[in-house]
Design a protein around this motif. Structure first.
Motif, PDB file in Angstrom:
ATOM      1  N   UNK A 247      -2.169  12.890   3.361  1.00 38.93           N
ATOM      2  CA  UNK A 247      -1.846  14.192   3.317  1.00 38.93           C
ATOM      3  C   UNK A 247      -0.510  14.572   2.335  1.00 38.93           C
ATOM      4  N   UNK A 248       0.342  13.559   2.460  1.00 33.56           N
ATOM      5  CA  UNK A 248       1.415  13.715   1.644  1.00 33.56           C
ATOM      6  C   UNK A 248       1.313  13.590   0.288  1.00 33.56           C
ATOM      7  N   UNK A 249       0.380  13.262  -0.121  1.00 30.88           N
ATOM      8  CA  UNK A 249       0.026  13.072  -1.509  1.00 30.88           C
ATOM      9  C   UNK A 249      -0.930  13.926  -2.196  1.00 30.88           C
ATOM     10  N   UNK A 250      -1.303  15.267  -1.378  1.00 27.52           N
ATOM     11  CA  UNK A 250      -1.970  16.420  -1.581  1.00 27.52           C
ATOM     12  C   UNK A 250      -3.364  16.352  -1.487  1.00 27.52           C
ATOM     13  N   UNK A 251      -4.099  15.283  -0.607  1.00 34.48           N
ATOM     14  CA  UNK A 251      -5.415  15.101  -0.513  1.00 34.48           C
ATOM     15  C   UNK A 251      -5.817  16.336   0.784  1.00 34.48           C
TER      16      UNK A 251
ATOM     17  N   UNK B 260       0.789  -1.118   0.034  1.00 35.09           N
ATOM     18  CA  UNK B 260      -0.020   0.077   0.059  1.00 35.09           C
ATOM     19  C   UNK B 260       0.833   1.366  -0.106  1.00 35.09           C
ATOM     20  N   UNK B 261       2.073   1.171   0.307  1.00 35.14           N
ATOM     21  CA  UNK B 261       2.940   2.058   0.405  1.00 35.14           C
ATOM     22  C   UNK B 261       3.174   2.728  -1.006  1.00 35.14           C
ATOM     23  N   UNK B 262       3.253   1.968  -1.825  1.00 33.63           N
ATOM     24  CA  UNK B 262       3.558   2.294  -3.400  1.00 33.63           C
ATOM     25  C   UNK B 262       2.125   2.338  -3.814  1.00 33.63           C
ATOM     26  N   UNK B 263       1.006   1.539  -3.581  1.00 33.69           N
ATOM     27  CA  UNK B 263      -0.181   1.885  -4.086  1.00 33.69           C
ATOM     28  C   UNK B 263      -1.001   3.079  -4.231  1.00 33.69           C
ATOM     29  N   UNK B 264      -0.909   3.604  -2.893  1.00 34.20           N
ATOM     30  CA  UNK B 264      -1.528   4.986  -2.758  1.00 34.20           C
ATOM     31  C   UNK B 264      -1.171   6.134  -3.575  1.00 34.20           C
ATOM     32  N   UNK B 265       0.152   6.147  -3.875  1.00 34.61           N
ATOM     33  CA  UNK B 265       0.725   7.070  -4.722  1.00 34.61           C
ATOM     34  C   UNK B 265      -0.060   6.949  -6.162  1.00 34.61           C
ATOM     35  N   UNK B 266       0.186   5.482  -6.289  1.00 31.61           N
ATOM     36  CA  UNK B 266      -0.408   5.235  -7.903  1.00 31.61           C
ATOM     37  C   UNK B 266      -1.942   5.745  -7.902  1.00 31.61           C
TER      38      UNK B 266
ATOM     39  N   UNK C 144      -2.488 -12.978   4.851  1.00 32.09           N
ATOM     40  CA  UNK C 144      -2.252 -11.974   5.602  1.00 32.09           C
ATOM     41  C   UNK C 144      -2.496 -10.758   4.783  1.00 32.09           C
ATOM     42  N   UNK C 145      -3.455  -9.849   5.401  1.00 27.94           N
ATOM     43  CA  UNK C 145      -3.780  -8.619   4.467  1.00 27.94           C
ATOM     44  C   UNK C 145      -2.629  -7.672   4.891  1.00 27.94           C
ATOM     45  N   UNK C 146      -2.436  -6.860   3.730  1.00 34.33           N
ATOM     46  CA  UNK C 146      -1.274  -5.901   3.668  1.00 34.33           C
ATOM     47  C   UNK C 146      -1.805  -4.564   4.271  1.00 34.33           C
ATOM     48  N   UNK C 147      -2.911  -4.284   4.923  1.00 29.03           N
ATOM     49  CA  UNK C 147      -3.397  -3.036   5.409  1.00 29.03           C
ATOM     50  C   UNK C 147      -2.243  -2.311   6.487  1.00 29.03           C
TER      51      UNK C 147
END
Length: 261
Positions: A180-184, A114-120, A166-169
């Motif tokens: 916040x860091x992505x500008x939302x 998710x660290x890479x997914x959220x920026x995408x 095991x879920x990656x949440x």
């Protein structure tokens, strides 16, 4: 861990349709209504809730994305002018153009990193666009803990080749920081416990057969999977006790943010 399963059983998944639908409506309530939005629903499932969202938002166009052919077969019945569905893998799919609302209910927990997914995901939102996501966060409940523990025992460990679900949440506060860091602007992140009153303790097995246990069913032959279910049921009853009815608390994380213009 692999990506989203393509072997969903719509009938099993919708067995607790009302209980599974409420988080969708709660997530939709976070969305800022704007006329004629372009909406994408990642992990649209059978399409019934996507159709509701399309009507509720009075969207100009809504696209439902899912990797499961069986789910998309049912979703096709809901396609109308402005609402359509197509096959796509969330791990790689991107819209033709940024959208006004990227919506995903109980799907992104099947996607790694998710660290890479959220920026995408952020690149899919147009300036001023919104992101609304809901995911289960119940990995610490015995329903999930016991499934993983059983997967580490024979004959299942060998049959599963060491796989366990095991879920990656991430922690809720990490999602808030990511948004916040992505500008939302004004990121809203909360954990909500949904209490489900099931007929009995063993009903938990029927609940998770439609989601958590799907990857195990994919990887085990019919006989081994039947044994897995038998032992899993026994262990759950031992841990949770025999209760009629049974109260099943289920945690979920809901988040929303609007990208700065």
């Amino acid at each position: 861990m692999t990506g989203p399963s393509t072997a969903w059983d719509p009938a099993q998944y919708t067995r607790f349709e009302d209980e599974r639908s409420q988080p969708f409506y709660d997530l939709a309530a976070l969305v800022d209504r704007r006329p004629m939005m372009r909406v994408v629903d990642l992990g649209c499932g059978t399409g019934a809730l996507t159709a509701w969202l399309h009507r509720e938002l009075e969207a100009a166009e809504t696209l439902g994305i899912d990797a499961s052919e069986s789910m998309l077969e049912q979703a096709s019945a809901h396609a109308v002018g402005g609402l359509r569905f197509e096959a796509g893998d969330i791990r790689t799919w991107t819209p033709e153009a940024p959208v006004d609302l990227l919506f995903s209910n109980a799907a992104l927990q099947w996607v790694d990193d998710h660290e890479a997914l959220w920026p995408r995901l952020a690149t899919m939102a147009a300036p001023g666009g919104q992101l609304a996501i809901q995911m289960p966060m119940n990995d610490d409940h015995p329903s999930h803990v016991e499934a993983r523990a059983l997967a580490r025992e024979e004959p299942f460990k060998t049959a599963l080749d060491g796989f366990e679900r095991r879920f990656p949440t991430l922690a809720p506060e990490r999602y808030a920081s990511l948004l916040h860091g992505l500008g939302f602007e004004r990121p809203h992140v909360r954990v909500q416990v949904y209490g489900h009153v099931l007929p009995e303790t063993r009903s938990v097995v029927e609940w998770v057969k439609g989601s958590l246990l799907t990857p195990y069913r994919e990887r085990l032959d019919a006989e081994t999977y039947a044994l897995f279910l038998e032992r899993y049921t026994q262990r759950l009853v031992e841990v949770l006790g025999e209760h009629t009815p049974f109260f099943y608390p289920f945690k979920r994380v809901l988040m929303w943010g609007r990208l700065a213009r």
